[in-house]
Design a protein around this motif. Structure first.
Motif, mmCIF file in Angstrom:
data_model
loop_
_atom_site.group_PDB
_atom_site.id
_atom_site.type_symbol
_atom_site.label_atom_id
_atom_site.label_comp_id
_atom_site.label_asym_id
_atom_site.label_seq_id
_atom_site.Cartn_x
_atom_site.Cartn_y
_atom_site.Cartn_z
ATOM 1 N N ASP A 5 -36.336 -62.636 21.996
ATOM 2 C CA ASP A 5 -34.861 -61.932 22.217
ATOM 3 C C ASP A 5 -35.005 -62.152 23.783
ATOM 4 O OD1 ASP A 5 -36.970 -60.161 22.696
ATOM 5 O OD2 ASP A 5 -35.909 -58.576 21.761
ATOM 6 N N ILE A 6 -35.826 -61.693 24.810
ATOM 7 C CA ILE A 6 -35.899 -61.539 26.081
ATOM 8 C C ILE A 6 -35.856 -62.969 26.690
ATOM 9 C CG2 ILE A 6 -38.164 -61.140 26.426
ATOM 10 C CD1 ILE A 6 -35.358 -59.870 28.711
ATOM 11 N N ASN A 7 -36.527 -63.971 26.062
ATOM 12 C CA ASN A 7 -36.501 -65.285 26.616
ATOM 13 C C ASN A 7 -35.104 -65.760 26.686
ATOM 14 O OD1 ASN A 7 -39.132 -65.442 27.398
ATOM 15 N ND2 ASN A 7 -39.540 -66.633 25.273
ATOM 16 N N ALA A 8 -34.426 -65.622 25.398
ATOM 17 C CA ALA A 8 -32.942 -65.835 25.227
ATOM 18 C C ALA A 8 -32.068 -65.325 26.307
ATOM 19 C CB ALA A 8 -32.444 -65.652 23.674
ATOM 20 N N ALA A 9 -32.293 -63.844 26.379
ATOM 21 C CA ALA A 9 -31.493 -63.152 27.465
ATOM 22 C C ALA A 9 -31.661 -63.667 28.834
ATOM 23 C CB ALA A 9 -31.878 -61.505 27.266
ATOM 24 N N VAL A 10 -32.918 -63.750 29.213
ATOM 25 C CA VAL A 10 -32.832 -64.518 30.642
ATOM 26 C C VAL A 10 -32.590 -65.644 30.977
ATOM 27 C CG1 VAL A 10 -35.254 -65.434 30.334
ATOM 28 C CG2 VAL A 10 -34.682 -64.225 32.638
ATOM 29 N N GLY B 228 -27.741 -66.986 25.664
ATOM 30 C CA GLY B 228 -28.960 -67.754 25.607
ATOM 31 C C GLY B 228 -29.181 -68.309 24.421
ATOM 32 N N LEU B 229 -28.599 -67.621 23.072
ATOM 33 C CA LEU B 229 -28.924 -68.205 21.592
ATOM 34 C C LEU B 229 -28.084 -69.167 21.522
ATOM 35 C CD1 LEU B 229 -29.653 -64.723 19.740
ATOM 36 C CD2 LEU B 229 -31.295 -66.692 20.107
#
Length: 328
Positions: A182-187, A313-314
């Motif tokens: 999730d945070i990888n997608a968000a950043v 991001g997703l």
């Protein structure tokens, strides 16, 4: 470059022109692509036969008031990706299903607040959505956790820990299933809004209530996840017996920010924490300065749009999945 390569390149140029215009006549496509109408006519025939383009009704008058000129549209919904992602909202786990088309548009969405997050719950929701949209060819899961060697080694939901989740769901659904932290997608989504992202180190810190934090790292515009994908998992509990206890948040957050600055020395730090105020953030940064010179602190932004950056991001990852199999 031989004739086939040239034709393939021309086809991509015309397809991109059609994607950009949405709908267009042959003369409009010729102007947008720089090709002659004769070339456009030949390439369009192949795009229509391949199901990439279709003819649509038009109300554009022809020359001298003749019949309307034929228009063509990009078949944006011929292949779809099904997104399933989760995040915290007002202290509850929110599960969102969304269907994305080839232009990155969300054409359907459903919100669910399940009592518990289990494989059976995910499977039931995915089965229902994929049945409603048979054009779905890829499934992307967005979750707070890490998949290592096909196993959910780090995950905030105990019922999913140690499962070969993507493999099991793929086998039962008959579709490729992918995982994205999730945070990888968000950043990644946040980085798209930063004008100098390609030249900077950007860190996103997500700290949901009742769960340990996680961080995502962009190095020069590229997501860095490390050898096994756990880079940024600053608060993960590898042992199922470990429990997370949230104490003095201000002190805990300052400690984490200091650690991230020491490790990554970022230009920007985006913090995602529901309910956190600018005043509270200022207090946290003041605590940081007890151990770090103010000059070493990055540009810190309190981002209230975790879901927005997360979804952006997703969607980017989802479209890349479709394009990777030749869908675009």
């Amino acid at each position: 470059m031989d004739k086939k390569d040239i034709r393939r390149a021309n086809m991509q140029i015309l397809q991109q022109a059609l994607m950009d215009l949405g709908q267009a006549t042959k003369p409009q496509l010729a102007e947008a692509s720089g090709f002659s109408v004769v070339t456009v006519n030949a390439l369009l025939k192949e795009l229509v036969e391949a199901g990439v383009a279709e003819t649509v009704e038009a109300a554009v008058p022809g020359e001298a008031g003749g019949r309307p000129a034929q228009k063509f549209a990009y078949c944006r919904n011929r292949k779809l990706v099904l997104l399933l992602y989760m995040f915290e909202e007002r202290g509850r786990n929110k599960l969102v299903l969304a269907v994305e088309n080839l232009l990155g548009e969300i054409i359907w969405q459903k919100d669910v607040f399940p009592v518990e997050i289990t494989e059976a719950v995910l499977l039931a929701e995915l089965q229902e959505a994929s049945k409603e949209f048979p054009e779905v060819c890829q499934i992307l899961l967005g979750m707070p956790g890490v998949e290592v060697a096909g196993k959910m080694l780090v995950i905030d939901y105990p019922e999913l820990r140690d499962l070969t989740l993507t493999f099991d769901l793929s086998k039962k659904l008959g579709l490729p299933v992918h995982f994205c932290n999730d945070i990888n997608a968000a950043v990644s989504g946040y980085g798209r809004s930063c004008p100098n992202a390609d030249e900077e180190t950007i860190v996103g810190l997500y700290w949901p209530h009742g769960y340990p934090p996680g961080a995502g790292i962009l190095l020069g515009g590229r997501l860095y996840t490390g050898r096994d994908g756990i880079a940024g998992e600053v608060g993960c509990r590898f042992s199922s017996g470990e429990s997370y206890q949230e104490g003095d948040f201000s002190r805990m957050a300052a400690t984490e920010i200091i650690r991230l600055v020491r490790y990554w020395n970022p230009h920007r730090l985006a913090i995602y924490r529901e309910g956190l105020t600018e005043g509270e953030l200022a207090g946290i940064l003041t605590e940081c300065q007890q151990e770090l010179p103010r000059e070493l602190l990055p540009q810190v932004e309190l981002s209230v749009s975790f879901s927005q950056d997360y979804v952006a991001g997703l969607q980017q990852v989802g479209r890349e999945l479709i394009c990777a199999e030749g869908g675009c």
